[in-house]
Write a protein that holds these residues in place. Structure first.
Motif, mmCIF file in Angstrom:
data_model
loop_
_atom_site.group_PDB
_atom_site.id
_atom_site.type_symbol
_atom_site.label_atom_id
_atom_site.label_comp_id
_atom_site.label_asym_id
_atom_site.label_seq_id
_atom_site.Cartn_x
_atom_site.Cartn_y
_atom_site.Cartn_z
ATOM 1 N N THR A 230 0.909 -1.200 -0.031
ATOM 2 C CA THR A 230 -0.036 -0.008 -0.108
ATOM 3 C C THR A 230 0.942 1.199 0.102
ATOM 4 O O THR A 230 2.078 1.157 0.408
ATOM 5 N N ASP A 231 0.139 2.493 -0.434
ATOM 6 C CA ASP A 231 1.001 3.634 -0.021
ATOM 7 C C ASP A 231 0.198 4.613 0.886
ATOM 8 O O ASP A 231 0.764 5.604 1.076
ATOM 9 N N ASP A 232 -0.547 3.917 1.616
ATOM 10 C CA ASP A 232 -1.346 4.883 2.585
ATOM 11 C C ASP A 232 -1.086 4.482 3.886
ATOM 12 O O ASP A 232 -1.569 3.438 4.507
ATOM 13 N N VAL A 233 -0.208 5.180 4.433
ATOM 14 C CA VAL A 233 0.397 5.145 5.732
ATOM 15 C C VAL A 233 -0.715 5.077 6.773
ATOM 16 O O VAL A 233 -0.940 4.079 7.779
ATOM 17 N N ASP A 234 -1.896 5.612 6.793
ATOM 18 C CA ASP A 234 -3.019 5.762 7.624
ATOM 19 C C ASP A 234 -3.711 4.308 7.712
ATOM 20 O O ASP A 234 -4.465 4.339 8.736
ATOM 21 N N VAL A 235 -3.685 3.424 6.670
ATOM 22 C CA VAL A 235 -4.307 2.432 6.657
ATOM 23 C C VAL A 235 -3.506 1.138 7.538
ATOM 24 O O VAL A 235 -4.142 0.081 8.127
ATOM 25 N N TYR A 287 -5.278 -15.551 4.636
ATOM 26 C CA TYR A 287 -4.579 -14.312 4.555
ATOM 27 C C TYR A 287 -4.878 -13.693 3.142
ATOM 28 O O TYR A 287 -4.882 -12.340 3.091
ATOM 29 N N LYS A 288 -5.147 -14.302 1.985
ATOM 30 C CA LYS A 288 -5.006 -13.621 0.708
ATOM 31 C C LYS A 288 -6.414 -12.913 0.700
ATOM 32 O O LYS A 288 -6.533 -11.826 0.251
ATOM 33 N N ASN A 289 -7.628 -13.317 1.539
ATOM 34 C CA ASN A 289 -8.629 -12.456 1.533
ATOM 35 C C ASN A 289 -8.758 -11.605 2.790
ATOM 36 O O ASN A 289 -9.857 -10.734 2.942
ATOM 37 N N VAL A 290 -7.673 -11.496 3.449
ATOM 38 C CA VAL A 290 -7.977 -10.515 4.891
ATOM 39 C C VAL A 290 -8.162 -9.026 4.612
ATOM 40 O O VAL A 290 -8.733 -8.383 5.258
ATOM 41 N N PHE A 291 -7.571 -8.629 3.438
ATOM 42 C CA PHE A 291 -7.918 -7.248 3.125
ATOM 43 C C PHE A 291 -8.757 -7.111 2.253
ATOM 44 O O PHE A 291 -8.889 -5.908 1.314
ATOM 45 N N SER A 292 -9.848 -8.054 2.054
ATOM 46 C CA SER A 292 -10.861 -7.965 0.931
ATOM 47 C C SER A 292 -11.709 -6.305 1.186
ATOM 48 O O SER A 292 -12.097 -5.668 0.197
ATOM 49 N N GLU A 293 -11.886 -5.981 2.514
ATOM 50 C CA GLU A 293 -12.512 -4.863 2.680
ATOM 51 C C GLU A 293 -11.584 -3.751 2.197
ATOM 52 O O GLU A 293 -12.441 -2.508 1.720
ATOM 53 N N PHE A 294 -10.397 -3.691 2.153
ATOM 54 C CA PHE A 294 -9.732 -2.602 1.622
ATOM 55 C C PHE A 294 -9.350 -2.474 0.063
ATOM 56 O O PHE A 294 -9.237 -1.491 -0.238
ATOM 57 N N GLN A 295 -9.861 -3.820 -0.382
ATOM 58 C CA GLN A 295 -9.605 -3.887 -1.934
ATOM 59 C C GLN A 295 -10.261 -2.879 -2.586
ATOM 60 O O GLN A 295 -9.761 -2.157 -3.672
ATOM 61 N N GLY A 296 -11.725 -2.808 -2.304
ATOM 62 C CA GLY A 296 -12.497 -2.031 -3.033
ATOM 63 C C GLY A 296 -11.856 -0.519 -3.285
ATOM 64 O O GLY A 296 -11.809 0.216 -4.287
ATOM 65 N N GLY A 297 -11.295 0.034 -1.984
ATOM 66 C CA GLY A 297 -10.824 1.271 -1.729
ATOM 67 C C GLY A 297 -9.177 1.305 -2.600
ATOM 68 O O GLY A 297 -8.458 2.388 -2.373
ATOM 69 N N LYS A 298 -8.720 0.179 -2.912
ATOM 70 C CA LYS A 298 -7.391 0.019 -3.663
ATOM 71 C C LYS A 298 -6.203 0.397 -2.720
ATOM 72 O O LYS A 298 -5.450 1.124 -3.065
ATOM 73 N N THR A 299 -6.253 0.309 -1.447
ATOM 74 C CA THR A 299 -5.600 0.671 -0.686
ATOM 75 C C THR A 299 -4.348 -0.292 -0.218
ATOM 76 O O THR A 299 -3.267 0.124 0.312
ATOM 77 N N VAL A 300 -4.745 -1.734 -0.055
ATOM 78 C CA VAL A 300 -3.960 -2.733 0.322
ATOM 79 C C VAL A 300 -4.259 -3.836 -0.755
ATOM 80 O O VAL A 300 -5.144 -4.355 -0.961
ATOM 81 N N ALA A 301 -3.114 -4.186 -1.497
ATOM 82 C CA ALA A 301 -3.075 -4.954 -2.507
ATOM 83 C C ALA A 301 -2.088 -6.272 -2.259
ATOM 84 O O ALA A 301 -1.044 -6.012 -1.833
ATOM 85 N N PHE A 302 -2.679 -7.443 -2.666
ATOM 86 C CA PHE A 302 -1.786 -8.708 -2.700
ATOM 87 C C PHE A 302 -0.892 -8.555 -3.776
ATOM 88 O O PHE A 302 -1.009 -8.005 -4.949
#
Ligand SMILES: Cc1cc2nc3c(=O)[nH]c(=O)nc-3n(C[C@H](O)[C@H](O)[C@H](O)COP(=O)(O)OP(=O)(O)OC[C@H]3O[C@@H](n4cnc5c(N)ncnc54)[C@H](O)[C@@H]3O)c2cc1C
Length: 456
Positions: A230-235, A287-302
């Motif tokens: 990610t590039d988003d420090v706040d996440v 774990y591959k699915n752990v960030f699914s919530e963030f995926q929409g906002g494209k903030t944390v990507a596998f």
């Protein structure tokens, strides 16, 4: 009194020195701190020898600084007031590996590399928690400074893995701590008053640990690495929370650095392990699915295409994550570790990069998440050892990083003497007073690694 002659009588002439060339080597460590005076180097072989050295030192009021591998990089093993460096490396016996109760009983000089190799050969289904430090560092030195290893995100920091100890007190008594005080099995610290705390985190100011029982853990057959970016420090705090909720990691760290450009992002590195391929696959999927919530906002990507060289580095035990030593000529590497609350990571991240820029450093981070409760946040600096101005800049960057740690309510880990002073100054005065009281009871003549954990 002829201190050199007395030391030679205790350990043998071959294992004591007051010669300038040996003292020179022990008067500095691999970090950026300024060298300090050493008068004698002593290498004991037995607990009786340690006992006699401490009794002599106590009688003559000669400072004693215990030394393991000497790689804390904060000059913790360089005396502040001269005297004896007690190098423990000849006490290198792995006394027992108890499979049923899953512990290794070792002497103080046993290195991480030696224990790892011994377990791989004789007990391949067990492992201990290995720090990312050079293999020559000691298991005891690491546990005593509350270090962390490649399974700490799962099982806790390495000092929590101490079962029992044998300690020589500054006045010469040999004391057993935990179950070793009443049982031949060195298998637990409780349920008696936890005296181990009198020696953990004290930087050798309260006694010399001669034997220690460290917990062993199952060694899974399969391991795999997953990376997210990610590039988003706040996440970061929320992402750490989500990973910790799944609760299946073996190792979990965050890594980033200013160079090369593709590394100048925030990488979450998750190591999963399993005893079967099915178990491993299950954990990978979790774990591959752990960030699914963030995926929409494209903030944390596998990271689908993690470079095989990086995969191998991260999967190694210990993982070779810190790359910063290569940034400059001269081979110097320093870092100040800090233990900070997870919700303070964004602030530490941004301000740490500002500090690196201010001192003309390329920033480099490797932060290990400790069980979802705190994070070991390390500010790494490479410097040119042959360039004193560069070493001085590094010391200033360390100092400023330490101040930042305290400003954001964190705690400085394995701090050099000046960092210890900052810590003591911020501490509740009653707590600082209790530290002083305990030290004066255990070490009435103030011989043990003086200068450390002192308020001036
Ligand atoms: C590249 C690099 C990566 C690192 N990565 C990690 C990491 O991932 N995790 C981590 O925890 N650390 C890490 N470190 C820091 C450090 O090297 C390790 O924690 C190391 O295990 C410390 O052990 P040591 O034997 O060098 O201790 P030393 O530096 O020899 O001693 C540490 C302190 O303990 C005291 N001491 C040592 N032995 C005794 C004894 N027998 N009795 C009483 N007091 C004693 C000393 O006086 C000193 O105050 C890293 C260092 C480097 C250079």
């Amino acid at each position: 009194m002829d201190i050199y002659g007395s030391l030679a009588n205790i350990v043998g002439e071959q294992y004591v020195s007051n010669q300038p060339e040996e003292n020179f080597l022990y008067s500095r460590d691999a970090g950026a701190q300024i060298p300090r005076r050493v008068d004698y180097v002593v290498l004991p072989k037995t607990v009786e020898e340690v006992q006699q050295v401490l009794m002599l030192a106590n009688e003559t009021k000669t400072p004693v600084t215990p030394m393991g591998g000497g790689m804390s990089l904060s000059a913790l093993v360089v005396p502040t007031k001269g005297g004896i460096v007690l190098d423990m490396k000849r006490m290198d016996q792995i006394i027992e590996v108890n499979e049923a109760n899953r512990y290794a009983l070792i002497e103080a000089g046993v290195s991480q590399g030696a224990l790892k190799a011994y377990l791989e050969r004789h007990h391949p289904r067990l492992q201990h928690s290995t720090p990312e430090a050079p293999p020559t560092v000691t298991v005891v030195g690491n546990a005593l400074i509350q270090g962390h290893g490649h399974i700490s995100p799962r099982y806790g920091i390495n000092s929590d893995m101490i079962n029992a100890m044998e300690v020589v007190l500054p006045t010469g008594e040999v004391c057993k701590i935990g179950s070793a005080s009443m049982s031949p099995h060195w298998f637990t610290r409780g349920p008696v008053p936890d005296l181990a705390g009198l020696f953990i985190g004290w930087f050798g100011t309260t006694g010399v640990v001669t034997k220690l029982s460290i917990k062993l853990y199952p060694k899974p057959k399969y391991r795999e690495v997953l990376a997210f970016v990610t590039d988003d420090v706040d996440v970061i705090p929320e992402a750490i929370f989500e990973v910790s909720q799944v609760d299946l990691v073996e190792d979990f760290f965050l890594i980033s650095q200013g160079k090369p450009d593709w590394m100048n992002r925030i990488f979450f590195v998750i190591i999963v392990a399993g005893h079967s391929e099915e178990e491993l696959e299950f954990k990978k999927d979790a774990y591959k699915n752990v960030f699914s919530e963030f995926q929409g906002g494209k903030t944390v990507a596998f990271v689908e295409d993690l470079h095989p060289a990086l995969r191998d580095r991260f999967l190694a035990v210990p993982p070779l994550a810190a790359l910063a030593a290569d940034f400059k000529k001269g081979g110097g590497f320093e870092y100040t570790g800090s233990i900070i609350p997870i919700d303070k990571v964004p602030e530490a991240w941004i301000k740490g990069i500002e500090i690196a820029r201010k001192y003309d450093m390329v920033f480099s981070y490797v932060h290990q998440v400790l069980g979802g409760h705190s994070i070991m946040f390390s500010y790494n600096y490479s410097f040119n050892r042959a360039d004193e101005a560069d070493a001085e800049r590094t010391r200033q960057a360390l100092e400023e990083s330490n101040k930042l740690t305290l400003d954001i309510d964190g705690m400085i880990w394995k701090g050099e003497v000046s960092a210890q002073r900052m810590t003591m100054e911020k501490m509740d005065p009653n707590t600082a007073g209790l530290i002083k009281k305990i030290k004066s009871v255990l070490d009435p003549n103030g011989i043990m690694n003086p200068g450390n954990w002192e308020i001036v």
